[in-house]
Design an enzyme around this catalytic site. Structure first.
Site, PDB file in Angstrom:
ATOM      1  CB  ALA A   8      66.980  62.114  35.424  1.00 55.84           C
TER       2      ALA A   8
ATOM      3  CD  GLU B   2      69.361  62.649  26.212  1.00 51.04           C
ATOM      4  OE1 GLU B   2      70.220  63.229  26.882  1.00 51.04           O
ATOM      5  OE2 GLU B   2      68.513  61.894  26.714  1.00 51.04           O
TER       6      GLU B   2
ATOM      7  CG  HIS C 294      67.861  71.082  29.574  1.00 54.16           C
ATOM      8  ND1 HIS C 294      67.033  71.242  28.484  1.00 54.16           N
ATOM      9  CD2 HIS C 294      68.150  69.764  29.630  1.00 54.16           C
ATOM     10  CE1 HIS C 294      66.840  70.059  27.919  1.00 54.16           C
ATOM     11  NE2 HIS C 294      67.510  69.150  28.588  1.00 54.16           N
TER      12      HIS C 294
ATOM     13  NE  ARG D  61      71.580  68.942  27.696  1.00 54.94           N
ATOM     14  CZ  ARG D  61      71.329  68.101  28.644  1.00 54.94           C
ATOM     15  NH1 ARG D  61      71.729  68.357  29.859  1.00 54.94           N
ATOM     16  NH2 ARG D  61      70.690  66.997  28.390  1.00 54.94           N
TER      17      ARG D  61
ATOM     18  CG  HIS E 127      69.628  70.510  33.247  1.00 55.32           C
ATOM     19  ND1 HIS E 127      68.418  69.987  33.661  1.00 55.32           N
ATOM     20  CD2 HIS E 127      70.282  69.498  32.628  1.00 55.32           C
ATOM     21  CE1 HIS E 127      68.344  68.717  33.294  1.00 55.32           C
ATOM     22  NE2 HIS E 127      69.462  68.384  32.688  1.00 55.32           N
TER      23      HIS E 127
ATOM     24  NE  ARG F 241      75.084  66.871  32.797  1.00 59.34           N
ATOM     25  CZ  ARG F 241      73.913  66.378  32.388  1.00 59.34           C
ATOM     26  NH1 ARG F 241      73.787  65.097  32.126  1.00 59.34           N
ATOM     27  NH2 ARG F 241      72.883  67.162  32.246  1.00 59.34           N
TER      28      ARG F 241
HETATM   29  C1  SIN Z   1      67.119  65.593  29.269  1.00 54.55           C
HETATM   30  O1  SIN Z   1      66.294  64.690  29.306  1.00 54.55           O
HETATM   31  O2  SIN Z   1      67.138  66.442  28.391  1.00 54.55           O
HETATM   32  C2  SIN Z   1      68.118  65.680  30.366  1.00 54.55           C
HETATM   33  C3  SIN Z   1      69.186  64.712  30.172  1.00 54.55           C
HETATM   34  C4  SIN Z   1      70.420  65.159  30.867  1.00 54.55           C
HETATM   35  O3  SIN Z   1      70.445  66.246  31.435  1.00 54.55           O
HETATM   36  O4  SIN Z   1      71.401  64.431  30.829  1.00 54.55           O
END
Ligand code: SIN
Length: 531
Positions: free
Chosen positions: A44, A115, A238, A284, A345, A380
């Site tokens: 991660a 993010e 992802h 995402r 992912h 998620r």
């Molecule tokens: C990422 O670093 O993009 C993954 C983080 C995640 O999947 O929560």
């Protein structure tokens, strides 16, 4: 036969956090397929979401999680996990995890990453190797605990339940069988408190950001034991896995887009601004689908993530792992855009549990990615997964200690594993062929965009493969490869069967046959059970 007060399968953040807590109450075995650190957690990058800044609030974190989850999150679960996050972070710091900080006018404060889908900066991180740091610190703490036995190179085969032994009216989990890879022997492990923390199933797809261990073992074992499984159609892709012939599973963290990275097509156009108001930082599912559409439309093999406008020194410090890995492959991310494609992912569904990780089989808990508490719903929110793992691990330990008093009840004798006159697998090629076939068909037919026809095709191929694997399983001596293949096929079939039941598009499940969300009929979990 071995016997423990608690048995945990899996050594990622959830399993290790649980084991550390459980060791305060009794003996603990942690069963793990390879080395302790071989887990999704160790890979991660992004970090762990937690409200710590004055500009943020629990309410905003809850809202972002619910929004990403597209109507299927359990709001009570979301609130609990979000509000218990600071306590979980404090415990991680206590075992030695040092999250990055920055200087702010004379004092230090946590450096918060951003993010997709987050309305605020709230992701605590350790450069771009957050999971590795957490994993190492938890393993070190575990090593100091005399009550924990870490059983490396052990593969859990199947749960032992009262019903399987003929006591259907008082069904509960009694332990499990585990293959010791070094000796080739199958051990019987007895425990009234079994916790699955086996992570996800990324390896079911041809392209994934997951390590080789992610073969869906926990879900498959639970399914065979008659436990309810929920929402397996919601597989998160992802958007930005590195596209490179020599490195097929390397993640380019969403945090790169959080720091201003822009997705571009081969001509350099910022195509995401055509798809969503948040552009490259859209949730995402939106970004993965947009990339899929762009690739299909243009015939290109990948798109590009461009962060060349940031100084090299910043990139080297904030993303040392990504920077170095790309550089070794000939990509200097400070000077050229990184080629990326979507890849499997995260498994948002899993063993259906309550907020404490309790499944519908007495004595069996599932925590972390393998469990489906209701936190993620249909999609998620980034960096909520490590958080769920650590919060639910703590709750699971408290619940097990409260609900299962320590005296072991041995009125049911556990049979030893019977191997019979089986031979060694001499047809390894069959295992590898079936493994490849499953991963390819899942990628082609059950990927980012689905249709009934593709799903039905996948379902029929999988039934044949499962039949073949079953034959193999009963005729040959068990091996890790064979066990993983059997689990992979089971989980693939669960994903397909769940996807076929959802006649709408929602969150991570998008089908050409039902492109709209159907609130009237499908605002509910997809639950499958053999029991
Ligand atoms: C990422 O670093 O993009 C993954 C983080 C995640 O999947 O929560």
């Amino acid at each position: 036969m071995k016997e423990f007060d608690f048995v945990v399968v899996g050594s990622g953040i959830a399993g290790l956090s649980f084991a550390l807590k459980a060791a305060q109450h009794g003996s603990v075995a942690v069963i793990t397929k390879r080395k302790g650190a071989d887990s999704n957690t160790a890979w991660a990058q992004g970090g762990i979401a937690c409200v710590t800044s004055d500009e943020d609030s629990f309410e905003l974190h809850v809202r972002d999680t619910l929004e990403a989850g597209a109507g299927l999150c359990d709001e009570k679960v979301v609130r609990t996990i979000v509000t218990e996050a600071p306590e979980a972070i404090r415990e991680l710091m206590e075992v030695g995890v040092h999250f990055d900080e920055r200087d702010v006018t004379g004092h230090r404060e946590l450096d918060l990453g951003r993010e997709g889908g987050h309305s605020k900066r709230r992701v605590l991180h350790v450069q771009d190797v957050t999971g590795r740091e957490i994993e190492n610190k938890l393993l070190a703490a575990l090593g100091r605990s005399p009550r924990v036995q870490l059983l490396e190179n052990h593969t859990a085969i199947d749960l032992i339940t009262a019903a399987k032994l003929g006591f259907a009216t008082e069904d509960r989990c009694l332990g499990l069988y585990s293959l010791d890879e070094k000796t080739g022997e199958v051990e019987t492990i007895r425990s009234d408190r079994v916790v699955l923390a086996t992570g996800g199933c990324g390896k079911v797809y041809l392209y994934t950001t997951n390590p080789a261990v992610a073969t869906g073992d926990g879900v498959a074992m639970a399914w065979r034991a008659g436990v309810a499984i929920a929402n397996m159609e919601f597989v998160q892709f992802h958007p930005t896995c590195l596209f490179h012939a020599e490195q097929r599973s390397f993640l380019i963290s969403e945090a790169v887009r959080g720091e201003g990275g822009i997705l571009r097509d081969a001509r350099g156009e910022d195509f995401m601004s055509r798809y969503h108001a948040r552009g490259s930082l859209a949730p995402r599912d939106v970004v993965a689908r947009a990339i899929d559409a762009e690739i299909k439309r243009s015939g290109a093999q990948c798109v590009y993530l461009d962060i060349t406008h940031k100084p090299e020194a910043f990139l080297r410090e904030r993303f040392p792992h990504i920077f170095e890995t790309c550089l070794q492959l000939g990509i200097d991310m400070s000077r050229q855009p990184i080629p990326v494609v979507p890849a499997a992912h995260y498994q948002c569904g899993g063993i259906k549990t309550d907020i404490n990780g309790a499944s519908n089989l007495r004595g069996l808990y599932a925590i972390g990615e393998v469990g489906c508490t209701g936190l993620h719903g249909a999609n998620r929110l980034a960096s909520n997964s490590l958080l769920e793992g650590v919060v639910v691990a703590r709750r699971a330990c408290e619940a097990l200690v409260r609900e299962f008093p320590k005296e072991q009840d041995h009125k049911i004798a556990l049979p030893e594993w019977v191997s019979g006159n089986v031979q060694d697998v001499d047809e390894l090629v069959v295992i590898y062929h079936n493994w490849d076939e499953i991963r390819r068909l899942m990628w082609d037919y059950v990927g980012v965009v689905r249709s009934d026809k593709r799903l039905q095709r996948a379902a029929s191929r999988l039934r044949n493969l499962q039949r073949e694997i079953r034959e193999f399983y009963w005729n040959f001596k068990v091996s890790v490869d064979l066990l993983e293949l059997r689990n992979l096929a089971t989980v693939a079939a669960l994903i397909v069967d769940s996807a076929l039941l959802r006649k709408e598009s929602r969150g991570l499940h998008y089908t050409l046959d039902y492109p709209q969300t159907d609130e009237a009929h499908f605002r509910r979990d997809t639950v499958l059970s053999r029991g």
